[in-house]
Enzyme design. Structure first.
Site, PDB file in Angstrom:
ATOM      1  CG  ASP A  99      -0.341  -0.204   2.523  1.00  0.00           C
ATOM      2  OD1 ASP A  99       0.867  -0.479   2.569  1.00  0.00           O
ATOM      3  OD2 ASP A  99      -1.062  -0.100   3.540  1.00  0.00           O
ATOM      4  CB  CYS A 100       4.132   2.159   1.479  1.00  0.00           C
ATOM      5  SG  CYS A 100       3.681   1.981   3.212  1.00  0.00           S
TER       6      CYS A 100
END
Length: 620
Positions: free
Chosen positions: A453-454
């Site tokens: 997700d980063c």
């Protein structure tokens, strides 16, 4: 006076791949600070102390006081006040947005990121509860895990058994009233054993030989979630060595202070299975009791004597090879604070004068954060990339980004400088590592662990900035690096279509039956996540955004419809939302005490409804 220092090295034992970009450490300089500044800081500390049982979170005032002087607001726009029945104009909204961006810009560090406290799991260094104990986190009730470890820490730091204006006595009373430290969780038992306060025979076995098993087996530790794997790795080394630190007078005193019976009378076999009810979030199933007993009674005696001891020695060497690999590829930051200090201890046990141990020492500061509530250890070395990516997206969404060129340009530079440019060296499979080239980490490139997700949020931010004039926001990220980001993102997709966190899901859910940590659930494998749950307002926003990005809408997606209904049915009378941390713990949506609204939860819910095209429902 303490000062927050950004992107600085200054130590020959520090390693970096990008000039320490994103590094945030606190340093004390007795020459710093005017009398007025010192009075201001002491006032902030005293105000927190007086109200600490009601307002348990800090406001990062020490950082804000420093940045207010370093990055003052040039023009202060008037605050917008709106009455209940008053119509909100576009000018009022625009003024409010400008005030918010101007203020947020003053909290940006010179390397482009936004520093801040990431205290997270407060058993690392939590705050005292009113009942005299310490909890798993600052909002939580007292636990044997938190209370015992913090009591021991204070004693090791020099506090006497009756010091702290009664706090030490209250803490000790809490421990003894709840059965004594034999009822601490398995993680606590391990740490107390290392110190010599607890006997290793009172621990569930952590045999390092498991690292020698064939990877094809579902129980191989290389298949674990990386955080679980990286903690089990040094724990198994310390268990295999039965390492015990120096037995000092303080350690001998703790043996008397922490238990309800004399130390020499403790039944360590019974203590192995004890756990205070306050700590028991994840009770052990019967299969674990059978497994631990079998390992302890049958397997361990074999490895403790020749010829089985030769296998123990080999397994310990293999474990240390994995530890050194993790250390070197995270520049001795490690994936998190727990395995960071465990790895450092293992390096010292292996060789107190080793280069590895010396390289570990300066990275301790990367985890320590200071605020008006004191110094604490963070749950990570920060959330630099994550926060900066969302700050960029928020500013761009206002259509005012070009007015804040210096802010957005610095943020763009930070994001570009924080992308991981290479995979870890060597055979990744033999080290149980996924590819990382093109990914973005949660914090800094020196940390280096790739996260799905980063990477997605970092990629989204640079794509948004690529649409703005480069003379304002800086040159766009090279297309090859965009391809690398897409490649690593797609490589993290599981066969079921979902994404886990750091790596692919490598084993089966039933492996959770072997989770030895009574305090944490769902930690053994890297589960695929589809937003929605855990923190419901936050997760629902992400879920809706994902479906909208995939071409779904409120009209054609039953999932988005149900998500909006879920949020609207939990809107409070005040018009806002206020979700408690208990949602995460109990996995059921829970309001804050007193059904209070909270600006953050309200913001998440509004963003979700806006993305779903349903904000008009709230304005009718």
């Amino acid at each position: 006076m303490w000062k927050l220092k950004i992107a600085e090295g200054g130590n020959p034992w520090l390693r970096t791949v990008n000039g320490h970009v994103g590094r945030q450490i606190w340093e004390f300089d007795p020459k710093l600070g005017s009398p007025e500044e010192i009075v201001e800081i002491e006032k902030a500390r005293e105000n927190f102390r007086k109200d600490r049982f009601q307002r348990k979170h800090s406001a990062d005032l020490l950082m804000r006081i420093q940045f207010a002087k370093e990055n003052p607001i040039s023009i202060v726009l008037p605050q917008v006040k709106v009455k209940d029945a008053e119509e909100i104009t576009e000018d009022q909204v625009t003024t409010t947005l400008r005030r918010a961006i101007s203020f947020h810009s003053t909290l940006q560090a010179h390397d482009g990121h936004w520093p801040g406290d990431y205290g997270g799991p407060m058993f690392l260094m939590p705050g005292l509860n009113v009942d005299g104990g310490w909890g798993l986190h600052i909002e939580g009730p007292s636990t044997m895990f938190g209370t015992s470890l913090n009591y021991v820490t204070l004693r090791l730091l020099g506090e006497g058994a009756n010091d702290g204006q009664g706090s030490m006595e209250k803490g000790r009373k809490w421990i003894l009233d709840h059965g004594g430290a034999t009822a601490i969780t398995s993680w606590g038992k391990m740490w107390l054993s290392v110190l010599g306060v607890f006997d290793w025979s009172g621990n569930n076995p952590l045999p390092p030989e498991i690292w020698l098993l064939p990877y094809i087996l579902p129980i191989h530790p290389g298949r674990m979630w990386c955080h679980c794997r990286m903690v089990y790795l040094p724990m198994s080394y310390l268990y295999g060595k039965r390492f015990v630190g120096p037995i000092t007078p303080t350690i001998l005193a703790l043996r008397k202070e922490l238990f309800t019976v004399p130390y020499h009378e403790i039944d360590w076999n019974q203590a192995r299975n004890e756990c205070a009810k306050e700590d028991l979030y994840y009770p052990h199933p019967l299969v674990q009791d059978v497994l631990w007993a079998s390992l302890d009674k049958v397997v361990e005696p074999i490895f403790m004597h020749w010829p089985g001891k030769k296998l123990r020695e080999k397994s310990l060497r293999v474990v240390m090879e994995h530890i050194h690999y993790e250390d070197e590829n995270s520049r001795y930051i490690c994936i998190g604070p727990v395995n960071k200090v465990l790895n450092m201890l293992c390096c010292w046990v292996e060789d107190p004068n080793s280069e590895a141990f010396k390289l570990h020492l300066p990275r301790i500061y990367d985890y320590l954060w200071l605020a008006e509530d004191g110094m604490k250890m963070q749950g990570y070395n920060g959330s630099q990339l994550w926060d900066t990516s969302f700050a960029v997206q928020a500013i761009v969404s206002t259509n005012l980004a070009e007015e804040y060129g210096p802010t957005i340009k610095k943020a763009h530079t930070y994001i570009k400088n924080s992308q991981v440019l290479n995979d870890c060296p060597g055979n990744l499979d033999s080290r149980y590592r996924h590819i990382s080239k093109g990914a973005w980490p949660f914090s800094t490139t020196d940390h280096g662990w790739p996260i799905s997700d980063c990477t997605a949020e970092g990629l989204k931010a640079v794509l948004l900035l690529s649409k703005l004039p480069s003379d304002i926001v800086g040159e766009p990220l090279d297309a090859k690096r965009l391809y690398d980001a897409v490649n690593v993102t797609l490589s993290l997709q599981n066969t079921d279509g979902g994404f886990a966190t750091y790596e692919l899901t490598r084993s089966y859910r039933w492996l959770e039956l072997l989770n030895p940590a009574e305090t944490f659930g769902d930690i053994v494998i890297d589960y695929p996540y589809g937003s929605w749950g855990v923190c419901f307002t936050y997760g629902t926003w992400f879920g809706i955004k994902g479906l909208v990005a995939a071409g779904k809408s409120y009209r054609n997606s039953p999932s988005i419809q149900k998500a909006c209904d879920f949020l609207l049915t939990r809107q409070l009378v005040s018009g806002g939302w206020g979700e408690s941390y208990l949602s995460c713990q109990n996995k059921v949506y829970s309001n804050l005490e007193g059904n209070r609204s909270h600006v953050v939860n309200t913001g998440w819910a509004m963003l979700a409804l806006i993305d779903a095209g349903q904000i008009s429902v709230l304005l009718v």
